[in-house]
Design an enzyme around this catalytic site. Structure first.
Site, PDB file in Angstrom:
ATOM      1  N   LYS A  35      24.937  -6.803   2.888  1.00  0.00           N
ATOM      2  CA  LYS A  35      24.943  -7.498   4.238  1.00  0.00           C
ATOM      3  C   LYS A  35      24.533  -8.782   4.304  1.00  0.00           C
ATOM      4  O   LYS A  35      23.586  -9.025   3.261  1.00  0.00           O
ATOM      5  CB  LYS A  35      24.111  -6.461   5.179  1.00  0.00           C
ATOM      6  CG  LYS A  35      22.668  -6.329   4.966  1.00  0.00           C
ATOM      7  CD  LYS A  35      21.823  -7.642   5.422  1.00  0.00           C
ATOM      8  CE  LYS A  35      20.159  -7.356   5.018  1.00  0.00           C
ATOM      9  NZ  LYS A  35      19.392  -8.711   5.426  1.00  0.00           N
ATOM     10  N   ASP A  60      16.640  -1.554   7.190  1.00  0.00           N
ATOM     11  CA  ASP A  60      18.251  -1.926   6.960  1.00  0.00           C
ATOM     12  C   ASP A  60      19.101  -0.790   6.299  1.00  0.00           C
ATOM     13  O   ASP A  60      20.238  -0.773   6.286  1.00  0.00           O
ATOM     14  CB  ASP A  60      18.071  -2.992   5.600  1.00  0.00           C
ATOM     15  CG  ASP A  60      17.708  -4.465   6.188  1.00  0.00           C
ATOM     16  OD1 ASP A  60      17.405  -4.478   7.302  1.00  0.00           O
ATOM     17  OD2 ASP A  60      17.419  -5.204   5.173  1.00  0.00           O
TER      18      ASP A  60
END
Length: 322
Positions: A26, A153
């Protein structure tokens, strides 16, 4: 999909010999950092964007939880219970009251300690792989809850695509995207500790004596940037490049000043947006198209300001059975 439904189809009576899950890296196209909360975390409004750099996690029957690693930077990845993938397997087993018997193998392609959530990605993949291997059929809400307990996350690594993360980043809202975006990532030598970067962010705020220092009650509540969300929805790369933002970037540059040279090299080569990815030290560059991305990558390699350069695009799906 309703929260009560399983993320994956329940296993048949015959359990698989192995399960492999691919999971992406990401970049935070926005990372707005509020004050430090009473629990020690910071309030966040962050727009996660999944990109096509992939780790692969394979789960096979084993005795206890064992872990092996291959691929990029495999030698610096822990293989004991401190690894988030191992902790994911243990957490899933504990939740269901089953024995944690699995041999996990991680094939790394996401930069390690680079601000691209490689460890969180592996945890998400391990949750899904073990769920299928053990025939548990865990519902979506429970899997995402376990993911959030493992790290801020980890839920996004399961989710993929683009999403707004709030709270400490674990509360996700999907963000619509109108096209494909082209990225170049400059990977630095060594890593940066996420807690150290947040600590430096707090220190810089206290030193500046601005609107708040580090305490949550003294720092404005972070929120998503409307211009950035509009750029994503319309697929406007130039507008997205102009709206990129990371409140942790000054702290990352303070701890690693050489990153400023990397950011400058990519921008001078034609990137339409540049920022430190997450807590760093990887630098992310947005390009207007694939050709421009290749030119930025070539310039970064020539500049000698980074260890490695990676090209990819996104958004891409989250953790998926391979």
């Amino acid at each position: 999909m309703n929260a009560s439904e399983s993320v994956l189809e329940p296993a048949s009576a015959s359990l698989p010999d192995s399960v492999t899950v691919r999971v992406p890296a990401k970049v935070n196209v926005q990372l707005a950092v509020g004050g430090r909360r009473a629990d020690g975390f910071h309030a966040l409004a962050t727009v996660f964007f999944a990109v096509g750099l992939w780790d692969t996690v394979t789960a096979r029957p084993g005795r206890g939880v064992t872990l092996t690693v291959s691929g990029r930077d495999a030698d610096v990845v822990p293989t004991d219970d401190s690894n988030l993938a191992a902790r994911a397997a243990l957490a899933l087993a504990a939740h269901h009251g089953v024995e944690a018997n699995v041999a996990l193998h991680i094939d790394k392609d996401i930069p390690v300690a680079g601000g691209m959530a490689g460890g969180s990605a592996d945890a998400a993949a391990a949750l899904l792989a073990c769920d299928v291997l053990w025939g548990l059929g865990t519902d979506r809400e429970t899997l995402f809850g376990l993911a959030a307990d493992l790290g801020s996350d980890v839920p996004f690594s399961m989710h993929g695509g683009v999403a707004l993360g709030e709270g400490r980043g674990e509360r996700l809202t999907p963000v619509p995207v109108g096209g494909t975006f082209h990225w170049v990532f400059a990977v630095a030598d060594g890593g940066l500790s996420t807690p150290a970067v947040y600590g430096e962010c707090d220190r810089l705020r206290e030193e500046a004596g601005g609107p708040g220092g580090a305490d949550e009650s003294r720092v404005p509540q972070p929120s998503a940037d409307a211009a950035l969300l509009d750029a994503l929805a319309s697929g406007d790369a130039a507008a997205l490049g102009a709206a990129l933002g990371n409140d942790l970037q000054p702290a990352a540059l303070s701890l690693r000043p050489a990153l400023a040279r990397t950011l400058r090299a990519g921008t001078e080569a034609g990137a339409i947006g540049a920022l430190v990815s997450g807590s760093g030290p990887t630098c992310a560059f947005l390009a207007k198209d694939a050709g421009a991305a290749a030119a930025v990558a070539a310039a970064l390699v020539k500049s000698g300001t980074c260890r490695e350069v990676r090209l990819t695009e996104g958004p891409v799906p989250g953790a998926t059975l391979a």
